[in-house]
Design a protein around this motif. Structure first.
Motif, mmCIF file in Angstrom:
data_model
loop_
_atom_site.group_PDB
_atom_site.id
_atom_site.type_symbol
_atom_site.label_atom_id
_atom_site.label_comp_id
_atom_site.label_asym_id
_atom_site.label_seq_id
_atom_site.Cartn_x
_atom_site.Cartn_y
_atom_site.Cartn_z
ATOM 1 N N LYS A 44 39.546 49.280 29.718
ATOM 2 C CA LYS A 44 38.240 49.351 30.377
ATOM 3 C C LYS A 44 37.688 47.956 30.635
ATOM 4 C CE LYS A 44 33.635 51.406 29.915
ATOM 5 N NZ LYS A 44 32.725 52.209 29.042
ATOM 6 N N VAL A 45 37.824 47.062 29.662
ATOM 7 C CA VAL A 45 37.393 45.670 29.842
ATOM 8 C C VAL A 45 38.181 45.018 30.979
ATOM 9 C CG1 VAL A 45 37.299 43.390 28.737
ATOM 10 C CG2 VAL A 45 36.723 45.450 27.424
ATOM 11 N N TYR A 46 39.482 45.263 31.004
ATOM 12 C CA TYR A 46 40.363 44.704 32.037
ATOM 13 C C TYR A 46 39.945 45.174 33.428
ATOM 14 C CZ TYR A 46 44.810 44.002 34.574
ATOM 15 O OH TYR A 46 45.781 43.644 35.472
ATOM 16 N N GLU A 47 39.742 46.462 33.567
ATOM 17 C CA GLU A 47 39.405 47.011 34.884
ATOM 18 C C GLU A 47 38.018 46.572 35.341
ATOM 19 O OE1 GLU A 47 42.159 51.032 34.818
ATOM 20 O OE2 GLU A 47 40.129 51.137 34.005
ATOM 21 N N GLU A 48 37.079 46.451 34.420
ATOM 22 C CA GLU A 48 35.750 45.958 34.782
ATOM 23 C C GLU A 48 35.814 44.524 35.276
ATOM 24 O OE1 GLU A 48 33.517 46.610 31.233
ATOM 25 O OE2 GLU A 48 33.060 48.715 31.708
ATOM 26 N N GLU A 49 36.674 43.722 34.652
ATOM 27 C CA GLU A 49 36.823 42.338 35.088
ATOM 28 C C GLU A 49 37.497 42.262 36.457
ATOM 29 O OE1 GLU A 49 36.249 38.162 34.436
ATOM 30 O OE2 GLU A 49 35.406 39.997 33.546
ATOM 31 N N LEU A 50 38.472 43.124 36.689
ATOM 32 C CA LEU A 50 39.112 43.160 38.006
ATOM 33 C C LEU A 50 38.105 43.482 39.101
ATOM 34 C CD1 LEU A 50 42.453 45.062 37.249
ATOM 35 C CD2 LEU A 50 42.219 42.651 37.825
ATOM 36 N N ILE A 51 37.248 44.458 38.842
ATOM 37 C CA ILE A 51 36.209 44.820 39.813
ATOM 38 C C ILE A 51 35.271 43.639 40.047
ATOM 39 C CG2 ILE A 51 34.192 46.297 40.186
ATOM 40 C CD1 ILE A 51 35.731 48.496 38.651
ATOM 41 N N LYS A 52 34.901 42.974 38.972
ATOM 42 C CA LYS A 52 33.981 41.845 39.057
ATOM 43 C C LYS A 52 34.517 40.737 39.942
ATOM 44 C CE LYS A 52 31.633 38.498 36.053
ATOM 45 N NZ LYS A 52 31.437 38.071 34.635
ATOM 46 N N ILE A 53 35.829 40.466 39.860
ATOM 47 C CA ILE A 53 36.405 39.356 40.625
ATOM 48 C C ILE A 53 37.050 39.827 41.931
ATOM 49 C CG2 ILE A 53 36.777 37.972 38.565
ATOM 50 C CD1 ILE A 53 39.699 38.753 38.581
ATOM 51 N N GLY A 54 36.975 41.141 42.209
ATOM 52 C CA GLY A 54 37.497 41.670 43.464
ATOM 53 C C GLY A 54 38.999 41.673 43.564
ATOM 54 N N LYS A 55 39.655 41.987 42.470
ATOM 55 C CA LYS A 55 41.113 41.965 42.418
ATOM 56 C C LYS A 55 41.632 43.373 42.167
ATOM 57 C CE LYS A 55 44.639 39.184 39.984
ATOM 58 N NZ LYS A 55 44.786 38.189 38.886
ATOM 59 N N LYS A 56 42.677 43.754 42.869
ATOM 60 C CA LYS A 56 43.235 45.092 42.736
ATOM 61 C C LYS A 56 44.213 45.166 41.565
ATOM 62 C CE LYS A 56 42.882 46.481 47.592
ATOM 63 N NZ LYS A 56 43.635 46.958 48.796
ATOM 64 N N VAL A 57 44.247 46.349 40.930
ATOM 65 C CA VAL A 57 45.244 46.598 39.893
ATOM 66 C C VAL A 57 46.601 46.690 40.553
ATOM 67 C CG1 VAL A 57 46.048 48.187 38.124
ATOM 68 C CG2 VAL A 57 43.600 47.833 38.443
ATOM 69 N N ARG A 58 47.571 46.006 39.983
ATOM 70 C CA ARG A 58 48.944 46.099 40.489
ATOM 71 C C ARG A 58 49.722 46.982 39.515
ATOM 72 N NH1 ARG A 58 49.516 39.785 42.573
ATOM 73 N NH2 ARG A 58 47.676 39.823 43.875
ATOM 74 N N PRO A 59 50.800 46.495 38.882
ATOM 75 C CA PRO A 59 51.385 47.343 37.844
ATOM 76 C C PRO A 59 50.438 47.423 36.657
ATOM 77 C CG PRO A 59 52.450 45.202 37.858
ATOM 78 C CD PRO A 59 51.554 45.245 39.057
ATOM 79 N N LEU A 60 50.495 48.507 35.927
ATOM 80 C CA LEU A 60 49.742 48.625 34.679
ATOM 81 C C LEU A 60 50.739 48.997 33.587
ATOM 82 C CD1 LEU A 60 46.982 48.365 33.417
ATOM 83 C CD2 LEU A 60 46.597 50.788 33.862
ATOM 84 N N PRO A 61 51.299 47.980 32.920
ATOM 85 C CA PRO A 61 52.331 48.234 31.915
ATOM 86 C C PRO A 61 51.737 48.535 30.551
ATOM 87 C CG PRO A 61 52.086 45.881 32.243
ATOM 88 C CD PRO A 61 51.118 46.541 33.186
ATOM 89 N N ILE A 62 52.560 49.080 29.685
ATOM 90 C CA ILE A 62 52.219 49.274 28.275
ATOM 91 C C ILE A 62 53.521 49.264 27.477
ATOM 92 C CG2 ILE A 62 52.264 51.798 28.481
ATOM 93 C CD1 ILE A 62 50.090 51.923 26.330
ATOM 94 N N MET A 63 53.481 48.676 26.294
ATOM 95 C CA MET A 63 54.635 48.693 25.401
ATOM 96 C C MET A 63 54.338 49.628 24.237
ATOM 97 S SD MET A 63 56.322 45.564 23.252
ATOM 98 C CE MET A 63 57.628 45.836 22.072
ATOM 99 N N ARG A 64 55.319 50.444 23.870
ATOM 100 C CA ARG A 64 55.177 51.353 22.734
ATOM 101 C C ARG A 64 56.455 51.343 21.906
ATOM 102 N NH1 ARG A 64 50.148 52.603 21.371
ATOM 103 N NH2 ARG A 64 50.222 50.373 21.882
ATOM 104 N N ASP A 65 56.290 51.564 20.597
ATOM 105 C CA ASP A 65 57.438 51.769 19.711
ATOM 106 C C ASP A 65 57.860 53.231 19.814
ATOM 107 O OD1 ASP A 65 57.877 49.219 18.426
ATOM 108 O OD2 ASP A 65 55.912 49.492 17.510
ATOM 109 N N VAL A 66 59.152 53.447 20.118
ATOM 110 C CA VAL A 66 59.628 54.790 20.471
ATOM 111 C C VAL A 66 60.906 55.113 19.714
ATOM 112 C CG1 VAL A 66 60.495 56.235 22.357
ATOM 113 C CG2 VAL A 66 58.605 54.646 22.781
ATOM 114 N N TYR A 67 60.969 56.348 19.214
ATOM 115 C CA TYR A 67 62.241 56.853 18.692
ATOM 116 C C TYR A 67 62.381 58.316 19.075
ATOM 117 C CZ TYR A 67 66.324 57.741 15.882
ATOM 118 O OH TYR A 67 67.609 58.067 15.502
ATOM 119 N N VAL A 68 63.515 58.625 19.717
ATOM 120 C CA VAL A 68 63.791 59.981 20.193
ATOM 121 C C VAL A 68 65.035 60.514 19.498
ATOM 122 C CG1 VAL A 68 63.993 61.436 22.246
ATOM 123 C CG2 VAL A 68 63.023 59.136 22.462
#
Length: 325
Positions: free
Chosen positions: A200-224
Motif C-alpha cells: 500500500k505504501v509502495y502504490e501510494e508513492e507510485l501514484i504520488k510521483i505519477g509512475k505506473k506499476v510494472r511487474p509486481l514480484p514477491i518471494m516466498r519460501d515454498v515446499y510442495v
C-alpha cells in the motif's frame, strides 16, 4: 501472453553448483522463467557473490538471471554496473538486478561499512546505476560518488538497460523502491499481511510521483509434496532452522530477535502443502496483484531429491494451472 511468472532460488550453500544445476534443469523443464541467488557474507547458508554464481550458471541454462538481492552498499555503483552489463551481454539480455540496503551487521562490519549509514546514499547509488547502465559518457557528482565522462563496456544487451528491482521493508525503503526502481521486490521473511501493508505504501508513492506499476514480484519460501501432511512433515525442520535460528539472530527489521513455535512462524508466511493447497496460496497472491513469484525451494535440511521433487510438482501442477489465468 502469460500473466503469471515464476522464478527459482536453488541451492546456494556448501558445494552448491552441482545441486543448483540439477534443480535449475528441472525448473527449466516445468515452466520456471528465472533463477535467483542471494547474498550474505560469512554465513554458510548463503553465497557471498551472486553475480559470480549467475555467471557460472549462465552457460548451463536459458533462464533469466536474477540477484535476490545484491547488497548495494557493499558495491561501488560503477563496479556493479560493469558486472551487470557484462553478464547481460554474455547472456544476451537475461539479467534482472535485484538490490537492497541489507540489514545484517555481519555483512558490513568487515567491509568497514556502518550499519546505521547504509541507507544514506541508496538513492544516489540507484540513480548512478540507472545512468551507467542506460547511458554513455556519464558525468555524475553526488555526495559520495563522482564519475567523469565514463562509458561502461561492454554495453548491456537489454535496452535501455536491465531491469532494477529494489527491496526493503521500512517505509522510506519502500518509497525509494517506487522512486528509483522498476519494481519493489518484497522478500520471503514478512507475513503476507505485512507484505500487503508495505505494498500500500509502495502504490501510494507510485501514484504520488505519477509512475505506473510494472511487474509486481514477491518471494516466498515454498515446499510442495504429494500431500499436505507429507509436505509439512518433510519441511518443518528446515523452516525452523531458517527462521528460529538464522533469521531470529539476523537483525532483520521484521523478525530479528523473535522466537516462535513453528505454527506461529508458518502462519501467513510459508507456502507448504500439496499442489492444490499451494495453488490456493499463489492464487491469493495473484488476486492481490502480484504477477512474478520467486520461490525459495532449496530449504536447508532437505535432500536434493526432495527439493527437485518439490520444484517438479510446483511446475507441473502449479505453474501449469496459472498458464491460462
Amino acid at each position: 501472453m502469460r500473466e503469471m511468472h515464476f522464478g527459482l532460488n536453488p541451492r546456494e550453500w556448501g558445494d552448491f553448483f552441482q545441486e543448483a544445476y540439477e534443480q535449475i534443469k528441472v525448473a527449466e523443464k516445468v515452466g520456471f522463467e528465472s533463477v535467483w541467488f542471494e547474498e550474505h557474507h560469512g554465513n554458510p547458508l548463503y553465497l557471498p557473490c551472486p553475480i559470480d554464481a549467475l555467471n557460472a550458471i549462465s552457460m548451463h541454462t536459458t533462464l533469466k538471471l536474477g540477484t535476490n538481492i545484491a547488497i548495494l552498499p557493499l558495491y561501488h555503483p560503477l563496479r556493479l554496473a560493469e558486472q551487470v552489463a557484462q553478464l547481460d551481454a554474455i547472456s544476451h539480455g537475461r539479467v534482472i538486478l535485484g538490490v537492497a540496503a541489507g540489514y545484517r551487521e555481519k555483512d558490513f562490519v568487515n567491509y568497514g561499512v556502518k550499519l546505521e549509514e547504509i541507507g544514506v546514499t541508496m538513492g544516489e547509488e540507484l540513480i548512478l546505476l540507472d545512468k551507467l547502465l542506460s547511458e554513455e559518457n556519464i558525468t555524475f557528482e553526488g555526495k559520495k560518488y563522482k564519475i567523469k565522462n565514463f562509458t561502461i563496456q561492454p554495453r548491456p544487451f537489454q535496452k535501455p538497460r536491465p531491469p532494477i528491482w529494489v527491496g526493503g521493508w521500512k517505509s522510506v525503503a519502500v518509497k525509494r523502491a517506487a522512486r528509483y526502481g522498476d519494481a519493489w521486490f518484497p522478500g520471503s521473511v514478512a507475513t503476507f499481511t505485512e507484505v500487503l501493508n508495505a505494498k500500500k505504501v509502495y502504490e501510494e508513492e507510485l501514484i504520488k510521483i505519477g509512475k505506473k506499476v510494472r511487474p509486481l514480484p514477491i518471494m516466498r519460501d515454498v515446499y510442495v509434496a504429494e500431500t499436505d501432511e507429507k509436505a509439512l512433515k518433510e519441511s518443518e525442520e528446515s523452516f525452523r532452522v531458517m527462521y528460529d535460528i538464522d533469521y531470529s539472530s539476523s537483525g532483520h527489521p521484521l523478525v530479528g530477535g523473535k522466537h516462535q513455535n513453528f505454527e506461529e512462524w508458518a502462519n501467513d508466511r510459508f507456502v507448504i502443502g500439496s499442489p492444490s493447497t499451494v495453488i490456493e496460496y499463489i492464487d491469493k497472491f495473484r488476486k492481490n496483484g502480484f504477477n512474478y513469484i520467486v520461490i525459495r525451494a532449496s530449504l536447508r535440511k532437505l535432500t536434493n531429491e526432495q527439493i527437485k521433487n518439490s520444484i517438479r510438482l510446483f511446475g507441473e501442477r502449479v505453474i501449469s494451472y496459472f498458464e491460462d489465468k
